[in-house]
Motif scaffolding. Structure first.
Motif, PDB file in Angstrom:
ATOM      1  N   LEU A  81       1.892  12.437  -4.582  1.00 27.16           N
ATOM      2  CA  LEU A  81       1.804  13.033  -3.150  1.00 27.16           C
ATOM      3  C   LEU A  81       0.238  12.703  -4.046  1.00 27.16           C
ATOM      4  CD1 LEU A  81       4.538  14.449  -2.117  1.00 27.16           C
ATOM      5  CD2 LEU A  81       4.175  12.322  -1.918  1.00 27.16           C
ATOM      6  N   GLY A  82      -0.336  12.164  -2.253  1.00 28.83           N
ATOM      7  CA  GLY A  82      -2.151  12.433  -2.596  1.00 28.83           C
ATOM      8  C   GLY A  82      -2.963  11.700  -3.849  1.00 28.83           C
ATOM      9  N   SER A  83      -2.371  10.501  -4.294  1.00 30.46           N
ATOM     10  CA  SER A  83      -3.019  10.246  -6.233  1.00 30.46           C
ATOM     11  C   SER A  83      -4.328  10.240  -6.250  1.00 30.46           C
ATOM     12  CB  SER A  83      -2.312   8.793  -6.012  1.00 30.46           C
ATOM     13  OG  SER A  83      -0.977   9.204  -5.839  1.00 30.46           O
ATOM     14  N   GLY A  84      -4.979  10.346  -4.949  1.00 29.19           N
ATOM     15  CA  GLY A  84      -6.442   9.797  -4.972  1.00 29.19           C
ATOM     16  C   GLY A  84      -7.022   8.536  -6.266  1.00 29.19           C
ATOM     17  N   ALA A  85      -7.741   9.872  -7.055  1.00 24.61           N
ATOM     18  CA  ALA A  85      -8.106   8.441  -8.352  1.00 24.61           C
ATOM     19  C   ALA A  85      -7.149   8.688  -9.017  1.00 24.61           C
ATOM     20  CB  ALA A  85      -8.908   9.859  -8.923  1.00 24.61           C
ATOM     21  N   GLY A  86      -5.917   8.539  -9.131  1.00 24.68           N
ATOM     22  CA  GLY A  86      -4.559   8.074  -9.654  1.00 24.68           C
ATOM     23  C   GLY A  86      -4.382   8.773 -10.742  1.00 24.68           C
ATOM     24  N   LEU A  87      -4.666  10.102 -10.482  1.00 27.09           N
ATOM     25  CA  LEU A  87      -4.129  11.482 -11.250  1.00 27.09           C
ATOM     26  C   LEU A  87      -3.359  12.098 -10.673  1.00 27.09           C
ATOM     27  CD1 LEU A  87      -7.979  11.789 -11.595  1.00 27.09           C
ATOM     28  CD2 LEU A  87      -6.322  10.742 -13.773  1.00 27.09           C
ATOM     29  N   LEU A 102       2.589   5.270  -5.210  1.00 24.12           N
ATOM     30  CA  LEU A 102       0.797   6.193  -5.220  1.00 24.12           C
ATOM     31  C   LEU A 102       1.028   6.532  -3.312  1.00 24.12           C
ATOM     32  CD1 LEU A 102      -1.188   4.787  -7.918  1.00 24.12           C
ATOM     33  CD2 LEU A 102       0.406   6.467  -7.882  1.00 24.12           C
ATOM     34  N   VAL A 103       1.094   7.858  -3.108  1.00 24.52           N
ATOM     35  CA  VAL A 103       0.927   7.862  -2.032  1.00 24.52           C
ATOM     36  C   VAL A 103      -0.357   7.812  -1.283  1.00 24.52           C
ATOM     37  CG1 VAL A 103       1.473   8.992   0.603  1.00 24.52           C
ATOM     38  CG2 VAL A 103       3.136   8.469  -1.293  1.00 24.52           C
ATOM     39  N   GLU A 104      -1.157   7.437  -0.495  1.00 27.77           N
ATOM     40  CA  GLU A 104      -2.622   8.331  -0.158  1.00 27.77           C
ATOM     41  C   GLU A 104      -3.225   7.657   0.740  1.00 27.77           C
ATOM     42  OE1 GLU A 104      -5.678   9.651  -0.014  1.00 27.77           O
ATOM     43  OE2 GLU A 104      -5.432   9.578  -1.499  1.00 27.77           O
ATOM     44  N   SER A 105      -4.027   8.419   1.685  1.00 29.26           N
ATOM     45  CA  SER A 105      -4.131   7.559   3.182  1.00 29.26           C
ATOM     46  C   SER A 105      -5.896   6.985   3.283  1.00 29.26           C
ATOM     47  CB  SER A 105      -4.048   9.147   4.037  1.00 29.26           C
ATOM     48  OG  SER A 105      -5.252  10.249   3.582  1.00 29.26           O
ATOM     49  N   ARG A 106      -6.672   7.532   2.639  1.00 32.03           N
ATOM     50  CA  ARG A 106      -7.967   7.550   2.040  1.00 32.03           C
ATOM     51  C   ARG A 106      -8.219   6.314   2.099  1.00 32.03           C
ATOM     52  NH1 ARG A 106      -9.808  12.621  -0.948  1.00 32.03           N
ATOM     53  NH2 ARG A 106      -7.339  11.870  -1.789  1.00 32.03           N
ATOM     54  N   LYS A 107      -8.451   5.055   2.529  1.00 26.18           N
ATOM     55  CA  LYS A 107      -8.897   3.317   2.762  1.00 26.18           C
ATOM     56  C   LYS A 107      -9.586   3.355   0.709  1.00 26.18           C
ATOM     57  CE  LYS A 107     -11.084  -0.991   4.572  1.00 26.18           C
ATOM     58  NZ  LYS A 107      -9.744  -1.594   4.345  1.00 26.18           N
ATOM     59  N   LEU A 108     -10.766   3.821   0.622  1.00 26.48           N
ATOM     60  CA  LEU A 108     -11.672   3.534  -0.447  1.00 26.48           C
ATOM     61  C   LEU A 108     -10.554   3.832  -1.904  1.00 26.48           C
ATOM     62  CD1 LEU A 108     -14.894   4.999   0.996  1.00 26.48           C
ATOM     63  CD2 LEU A 108     -14.589   2.492   0.211  1.00 26.48           C
ATOM     64  N   ARG A 109     -10.311   5.403  -1.324  1.00 23.90           N
ATOM     65  CA  ARG A 109      -9.101   5.520  -2.925  1.00 23.90           C
ATOM     66  C   ARG A 109      -8.324   4.714  -2.842  1.00 23.90           C
ATOM     67  NH1 ARG A 109     -12.395   9.527  -2.342  1.00 23.90           N
ATOM     68  NH2 ARG A 109     -11.962  11.406  -2.977  1.00 23.90           N
ATOM     69  N   CYS A 110      -7.417   4.181  -2.601  1.00 22.61           N
ATOM     70  CA  CYS A 110      -6.391   2.707  -2.238  1.00 22.61           C
ATOM     71  C   CYS A 110      -6.828   1.507  -2.229  1.00 22.61           C
ATOM     72  CB  CYS A 110      -5.714   2.893  -0.581  1.00 22.61           C
ATOM     73  SG  CYS A 110      -4.865   3.866  -0.244  1.00 22.61           S
ATOM     74  N   GLU A 111      -7.810   0.952  -2.467  1.00 23.57           N
ATOM     75  CA  GLU A 111      -8.961   0.325  -2.871  1.00 23.57           C
ATOM     76  C   GLU A 111      -8.820   0.431  -4.396  1.00 23.57           C
ATOM     77  OE1 GLU A 111     -12.632  -0.392  -0.694  1.00 23.57           O
ATOM     78  OE2 GLU A 111     -11.158  -0.973   1.046  1.00 23.57           O
ATOM     79  N   PHE A 112      -9.748   1.642  -4.595  1.00 26.16           N
ATOM     80  CA  PHE A 112      -9.801   1.836  -6.031  1.00 26.16           C
ATOM     81  C   PHE A 112      -8.578   1.464  -6.815  1.00 26.16           C
ATOM     82  CE2 PHE A 112      -9.614   4.848  -9.478  1.00 26.16           C
ATOM     83  CZ  PHE A 112     -10.446   4.354 -10.443  1.00 26.16           C
ATOM     84  N   ARG A 114      -5.570   0.021  -6.645  1.00 30.03           N
ATOM     85  CA  ARG A 114      -5.492  -1.276  -6.170  1.00 30.03           C
ATOM     86  C   ARG A 114      -6.023  -2.236  -7.387  1.00 30.03           C
ATOM     87  NH1 ARG A 114      -5.596  -0.920  -0.491  1.00 30.03           N
ATOM     88  NH2 ARG A 114      -3.098  -0.463   0.713  1.00 30.03           N
ATOM     89  N   GLU A 115      -7.500  -1.902  -7.726  1.00 28.27           N
ATOM     90  CA  GLU A 115      -8.311  -2.840  -8.126  1.00 28.27           C
ATOM     91  C   GLU A 115      -7.829  -2.097  -9.831  1.00 28.27           C
ATOM     92  OE1 GLU A 115     -11.916  -1.396  -7.151  1.00 28.27           O
ATOM     93  OE2 GLU A 115     -12.580  -2.792  -5.903  1.00 28.27           O
ATOM     94  N   VAL A 116      -7.411  -1.015 -10.413  1.00 23.54           N
ATOM     95  CA  VAL A 116      -6.908  -0.377 -11.257  1.00 23.54           C
ATOM     96  C   VAL A 116      -6.409  -1.156 -11.284  1.00 23.54           C
ATOM     97  CG1 VAL A 116      -6.112   1.666 -13.300  1.00 23.54           C
ATOM     98  CG2 VAL A 116      -8.048   1.582 -11.584  1.00 23.54           C
ATOM     99  N   ILE A 117      -4.756  -1.798 -10.652  1.00 14.87           N
ATOM    100  CA  ILE A 117      -3.148  -2.161 -10.756  1.00 14.87           C
ATOM    101  C   ILE A 117      -3.197  -3.180 -11.045  1.00 14.87           C
ATOM    102  CG2 ILE A 117      -0.925  -2.549  -9.723  1.00 14.87           C
ATOM    103  CD1 ILE A 117      -1.605  -0.071  -8.463  1.00 14.87           C
ATOM    104  N   ASP A 118      -4.630  -4.060 -11.121  1.00 12.01           N
ATOM    105  CA  ASP A 118      -4.282  -5.647 -10.951  1.00 12.01           C
ATOM    106  C   ASP A 118      -5.500  -5.234 -12.366  1.00 12.01           C
ATOM    107  OD1 ASP A 118      -4.119  -5.810  -8.170  1.00 12.01           O
ATOM    108  OD2 ASP A 118      -5.703  -6.111  -7.816  1.00 12.01           O
ATOM    109  N   ALA A 119      -6.098  -4.625 -12.532  1.00 12.04           N
ATOM    110  CA  ALA A 119      -7.224  -5.449 -13.861  1.00 12.04           C
ATOM    111  C   ALA A 119      -6.240  -4.821 -15.044  1.00 12.04           C
ATOM    112  CB  ALA A 119      -8.786  -3.717 -13.775  1.00 12.04           C
ATOM    113  N   LEU A 120      -5.448  -3.922 -14.757  1.00  8.09           N
ATOM    114  CA  LEU A 120      -4.742  -3.339 -16.348  1.00  8.09           C
ATOM    115  C   LEU A 120      -2.992  -3.995 -15.758  1.00  8.09           C
ATOM    116  CD1 LEU A 120      -4.723   0.375 -16.108  1.00  8.09           C
ATOM    117  CD2 LEU A 120      -6.122  -1.220 -17.063  1.00  8.09           C
ATOM    118  N   GLN A 121      -3.097  -4.525 -14.782  1.00  7.28           N
ATOM    119  CA  GLN A 121      -1.768  -5.558 -14.857  1.00  7.28           C
ATOM    120  C   GLN A 121      -0.121  -4.380 -14.776  1.00  7.28           C
ATOM    121  OE1 GLN A 121      -2.500  -8.797 -17.617  1.00  7.28           O
ATOM    122  NE2 GLN A 121      -3.215  -9.813 -15.516  1.00  7.28           N
ATOM    123  N   ILE A 122      -0.468  -2.945 -14.046  1.00  2.00           N
ATOM    124  CA  ILE A 122       0.698  -2.620 -14.288  1.00  2.00           C
ATOM    125  C   ILE A 122       1.664  -2.472 -13.059  1.00  2.00           C
ATOM    126  CG2 ILE A 122       0.087  -1.323 -15.731  1.00  2.00           C
ATOM    127  CD1 ILE A 122      -1.485   0.466 -14.086  1.00  2.00           C
ATOM    128  N   GLY A 123       2.203  -3.568 -12.833  1.00  2.00           N
ATOM    129  CA  GLY A 123       2.984  -4.408 -11.876  1.00  2.00           C
ATOM    130  C   GLY A 123       3.969  -2.986 -11.542  1.00  2.00           C
TER     131      GLY A 123
END
Length: 219
Positions: A81-87, A102-112, A114-123
């Motif tokens: 909850l409130g994952s923020g930076a993924g921590l 990962l539950v996060e309401s802030r758009k920029l945090r969520c964009e980050f 998703r970028e990490v998930i794509d970069a690391l390919q953790i599906g």
């Protein structure tokens, strides 16, 4: 026996290696996540700049210690909850293959995230961009929250995701005992306090179970 405090970057890395025996790919992903986190911090304030020199202690090992407290819940959903930076969510997902939401309401945090998930390919990781109140109820084997909300509000909002075997992992810093003492007795008995491995003055509330209206003191 008192556990060793992870008070240096070297000790944090050694502890992660001894506790989780990461593969070379997992180590690579942790390193890459650290790089992405620092780079993104120039764009949005994900972590305090003062913590970057000690990032492996303050954020990587600090997140990983929650997984070490929850080795029993197998393949069940981990709800962060409130994952923020993924921590701790991203760190846990790198070290463990359980489904992670990962539950996060802030758009920029969520964009980050998703970028990490794509970069690391953790599906096995899902980003849910919405306030917790608007998320469809689902059963979680583990619920974690790092700096999400005061304890009473946190549990009131998230208890509908819990079952009798749900593990609660709630880092509460220096106020853990104080916040727990303010709750109804049946609620208090579900939790015990664990000392943080990364901060001598911080504590983690660890609980197991489902908190219903009776435990919350409601009728």
């Amino acid at each position: 026996m008192e556990r060793e405090l992870l008070d240096s970057e070297e000790r944090a890395r050694v502890w992660i290696g001894e506790t989780f025996a990461p593969s070379s790919r997992q180590w690579e992903y942790l390193e890459r996540f650290a790089e992405l986190l620092i780079a993104e911090n120039d764009r949005q304030n994900l972590i305090a700049a003062s913590t970057i020199p000690n990032l492996w202690v303050r954020h990587i090992a600090d997140s990983a210690q929650l997984l070490a407290l929850d080795q029993r819940n197998g393949d069940g959903l981990w709800l962060d909850l409130g994952s923020g930076a993924g921590l701790p969510g991203i760190v846990v997902a790198i070290l463990n293959g359980r489904p992670m939401a990962l539950v996060e309401s802030r758009k920029l945090r969520c964009e980050f995230l998703r970028e990490v998930i794509d970069a690391l390919q953790i599906g096995h990781v899902e980003v849910i961009e919405a306030p917790l109140e608007r998320i469809e109820t689902r059963a979680a084997a583990t619920i974690s929250a790092r700096a999400f909300a005061p304890l009473d509000k946190l549990i009131d909002l998230s208890t509908r995701f819990s079952t009798e075997s749900t593990r609660w992992l709630l880092p509460k810093g220096r106020n853990a005992v104080k916040e727990l003492a303010l709750l109804p007795q049946p609620w208090q008995r579900m939790f015990h306090v664990e000392q943080s491995r990364t901060d001598a003055e911080s504590q983690i509330l660890v609980g197991t179970g489902q908190i219903g209206d009776k435990q919350r003191g409601k009728r």
